[in-house]
Design a protein around this motif. Structure first.
Motif, PDB file in Angstrom:
ATOM      1  N   SER A 136       6.680   4.283   4.490  1.00 18.51           N
ATOM      2  CA  SER A 136       7.476   3.732   5.497  1.00 18.51           C
ATOM      3  C   SER A 136       8.684   3.058   5.249  1.00 18.51           C
ATOM      4  O   SER A 136       9.635   3.483   5.525  1.00 18.51           O
ATOM      5  CB  SER A 136       6.463   3.297   6.615  1.00 18.51           C
ATOM      6  OG  SER A 136       6.120   2.001   6.004  1.00 18.51           O
TER       7      SER A 136
ATOM      8  N   SER B 162       0.840  -1.236   0.062  1.00 19.23           N
ATOM      9  CA  SER B 162       0.045   0.114  -0.034  1.00 19.23           C
ATOM     10  C   SER B 162       0.896   1.186  -0.042  1.00 19.23           C
ATOM     11  O   SER B 162       2.084   1.231   0.244  1.00 19.23           O
ATOM     12  CB  SER B 162      -0.972  -0.163   1.248  1.00 19.23           C
ATOM     13  OG  SER B 162      -0.266   0.268   2.311  1.00 19.23           O
ATOM     14  N   ASP B 163       0.304   2.469  -0.227  1.00 16.97           N
ATOM     15  CA  ASP B 163       1.143   3.505  -0.480  1.00 16.97           C
ATOM     16  C   ASP B 163       1.745   4.032   0.823  1.00 16.97           C
ATOM     17  O   ASP B 163       2.743   4.386   1.175  1.00 16.97           O
ATOM     18  CB  ASP B 163       0.208   4.771  -0.726  1.00 16.97           C
ATOM     19  CG  ASP B 163      -0.548   4.869  -2.045  1.00 16.97           C
ATOM     20  OD1 ASP B 163       0.231   4.292  -2.968  1.00 16.97           O
ATOM     21  OD2 ASP B 163      -1.312   5.418  -2.332  1.00 16.97           O
ATOM     22  N   GLU B 164       1.100   3.678   2.006  1.00 14.59           N
ATOM     23  CA  GLU B 164       1.581   4.107   3.405  1.00 14.59           C
ATOM     24  C   GLU B 164       2.782   3.011   3.819  1.00 14.59           C
ATOM     25  O   GLU B 164       3.750   3.348   4.379  1.00 14.59           O
ATOM     26  CB  GLU B 164       0.621   3.761   4.538  1.00 14.59           C
ATOM     27  CG  GLU B 164      -0.681   4.725   4.630  1.00 14.59           C
ATOM     28  CD  GLU B 164      -1.647   4.550   3.378  1.00 14.59           C
ATOM     29  OE1 GLU B 164      -1.743   3.022   3.165  1.00 14.59           O
ATOM     30  OE2 GLU B 164      -2.421   5.412   3.004  1.00 14.59           O
ATOM     31  N   GLN B 165       2.519   1.774   3.425  1.00 12.67           N
ATOM     32  CA  GLN B 165       3.435   0.763   3.617  1.00 12.67           C
ATOM     33  C   GLN B 165       4.851   1.167   2.936  1.00 12.67           C
ATOM     34  O   GLN B 165       6.088   1.135   3.063  1.00 12.67           O
ATOM     35  CB  GLN B 165       3.186  -0.376   3.283  1.00 12.67           C
ATOM     36  CG  GLN B 165       2.328  -1.250   4.079  1.00 12.67           C
ATOM     37  CD  GLN B 165       1.781  -2.597   3.727  1.00 12.67           C
ATOM     38  OE1 GLN B 165       1.904  -2.808   2.533  1.00 12.67           O
ATOM     39  NE2 GLN B 165       1.617  -3.552   4.503  1.00 12.67           N
TER      40      GLN B 165
END
Length: 67
Positions: free
Chosen positions: A17, A11-14
């Motif tokens: 990070s 995902s974009d968040e993963q």
């Protein structure tokens, strides 16, 4: 995590990070390289390429601005 296919499944968040963690690790390795305590200089190149892959995947996900 070096395959683009694996990065696209995140995902974009993963991915964001993972990108920050990799950039921090690259910074630590650069400091070690400057103090001549680096064990494997090839890791610098690998991390730079992984960062480029992550940035490419993130850029591909952003919609193109139409003119």
């Amino acid at each position: 995590m070096s395959k683009a296919k694996e990065l696209r499944e995140m995902s974009d968040e993963q991915l964001a990070s993972e990108l920050t963690q990799t950039q921090q690790e690259l910074f630590r390795l650069r400091i070690q390289a400057s103090t001549e305590k680096l064990d494997a200089p090839s890791n610098l190149r690998k991390l730079r390429r992984n960062i480029a892959r992550m940035k490419t995947v993130l850029h591909q996900r952003t919609p193109a601005v139409e003119k």
